[in-house]
Scaffold this motif. Sequence first.
Motif, mmCIF file in Angstrom:
data_model
loop_
_atom_site.group_PDB
_atom_site.id
_atom_site.type_symbol
_atom_site.label_atom_id
_atom_site.label_comp_id
_atom_site.label_asym_id
_atom_site.label_seq_id
_atom_site.Cartn_x
_atom_site.Cartn_y
_atom_site.Cartn_z
ATOM 1 N N THR A 1 -2.566 -0.644 -4.213
ATOM 2 C CA THR A 1 -1.822 0.164 -3.268
ATOM 3 C C THR A 1 -0.421 -0.384 -3.225
ATOM 4 O O THR A 1 -0.212 -1.577 -3.252
ATOM 5 C CB THR A 1 -2.417 0.107 -1.854
ATOM 6 N N SER B 1 -3.525 6.782 -7.698
ATOM 7 C CA SER B 1 -4.958 6.896 -7.481
ATOM 8 C C SER B 1 -5.203 7.552 -6.136
ATOM 9 O O SER B 1 -4.420 7.387 -5.195
ATOM 10 C CB SER B 1 -5.616 5.518 -7.518
ATOM 11 N N PHE C 1 -4.095 6.587 -2.580
ATOM 12 C CA PHE C 1 -4.254 5.137 -2.441
ATOM 13 C C PHE C 1 -2.893 4.470 -2.598
ATOM 14 O O PHE C 1 -2.606 3.794 -3.593
ATOM 15 C CB PHE C 1 -5.256 4.622 -3.476
ATOM 16 N N LEU D 1 -12.872 7.600 -7.017
ATOM 17 C CA LEU D 1 -11.420 7.547 -7.075
ATOM 18 C C LEU D 1 -10.950 8.464 -8.186
ATOM 19 O O LEU D 1 -11.614 8.607 -9.213
ATOM 20 C CB LEU D 1 -10.916 6.125 -7.322
ATOM 21 N N LEU E 1 -8.264 8.284 -3.174
ATOM 22 C CA LEU E 1 -9.610 8.051 -2.657
ATOM 23 C C LEU E 1 -10.279 9.391 -2.383
ATOM 24 O O LEU E 1 -9.712 10.240 -1.693
ATOM 25 C CB LEU E 1 -9.564 7.254 -1.355
ATOM 26 N N TRP F 1 -11.846 -0.470 -8.974
ATOM 27 C CA TRP F 1 -12.415 0.742 -8.394
ATOM 28 C C TRP F 1 -13.858 0.522 -7.962
ATOM 29 O O TRP F 1 -14.287 0.981 -6.913
ATOM 30 C CB TRP F 1 -12.344 1.888 -9.402
ATOM 31 N N LEU G 1 -14.397 -0.622 -4.526
ATOM 32 C CA LEU G 1 -14.018 0.258 -3.415
ATOM 33 C C LEU G 1 -15.083 1.305 -3.103
ATOM 34 O O LEU G 1 -15.124 1.847 -2.000
ATOM 35 C CB LEU G 1 -12.695 0.963 -3.733
ATOM 36 N N VAL H 1 -2.725 3.752 3.104
ATOM 37 C CA VAL H 1 -3.769 2.728 3.131
ATOM 38 C C VAL H 1 -3.182 1.451 3.705
ATOM 39 O O VAL H 1 -2.289 0.842 3.118
ATOM 40 C CB VAL H 1 -4.326 2.477 1.718
ATOM 41 N N GLU I 1 -5.080 -0.722 -6.782
ATOM 42 C CA GLU I 1 -6.436 -0.898 -7.280
ATOM 43 C C GLU I 1 -6.418 -1.094 -8.771
ATOM 44 O O GLU I 1 -5.469 -0.703 -9.386
ATOM 45 C CB GLU I 1 -7.354 0.277 -6.950
#
Length: 232
Positions: free
Chosen positions: A14, A185, A209, A178, A187, A156, A159, A214, A3
Motif C-alpha cells: 500500500t 491492487s 489497496f 485481490l 481488495l 497476497w 491477506l 487502507v 502488497e
Amino acid sequence: MSERDSGSSGRAKTQSAARASFGAFVRKPVERPAADAQKAPAAQEMRAESAESWPDDAVEVGAIVDAYGLKGWVKVAAHADAGQGGDALLSARRWWLENGRERKSAARLQAKVHGDSIVAHLGGPADRDEALALRGYRVYVCRSDFPALGTDEYYWVDLLGLDVVNEAGVELGKVADLIDNGAQSVLRIEYAATGKDGKPVTGERLIPFVGVYVKTVDLAAKKIVVDWEADY
C-alpha cells in the motif's frame, strides 16, 4: 503501504502514491543453485509424498507447462496475477508437486527467470522425456520459504481471509481475493447480505489497496482497517 507476488505469486504494497508497484517475482536473469546441489545424491532424488507428509503451509505458486532443453529442466508458469509469491520458486530449496491425487517433491537444484516463465532443474528428471512427464503438475512451495518483504509489503496469500473494518469499527466483510487492475491492487471483499427477495446473498466491495484508503494491516489480528463507508 503495499502488497507483494504467492503466491500468484505476488506482493502488495500500500502506498500513498497514485500507482502501486508490485510484481510476481523479481525478474533477474540469474541462476540460483540451491545448497541441495552440494548434498548427497539421495537428497536430490524426487520422492513420493502423502497427505500426512505434505507441509501445512504449502502455497500453490505455479504449474509445470513444458520441458526446457534436453537435460531434465522444466518450464513453469508462475501464478503472477494470483499474487502467491512467484519469486519463491527461485529461492525455495524444495518444490512440492501435485497432479490429481499424486504428490511428489523434489529439490530445486537451479532456477532462473526465462522470458515470462521460470525454468528449473529439479532433483530427479535427467532428460527431456522425464521432464515432459511432469507437465500438468501444480507447483507448491512452503510459505516459510517465501523471500522476506520490506516495510508495509504483504503477500497476497497473507491477506486472504482477513476481516476488513472501517475506522468507525463497522465490519465490511472478509478479503476474498485481490485484483490487479493495471494501476494498483484492489481488495475484493465479500460480506453476507440480503437480496431483494429476502434470501441471503453474498455482497461484494472493491477497495483499492492504497494508503489513502487502507490505514492499517494487522496480520497477527487478521484485520485490515480502511477509510471506507459501508454504503459506498
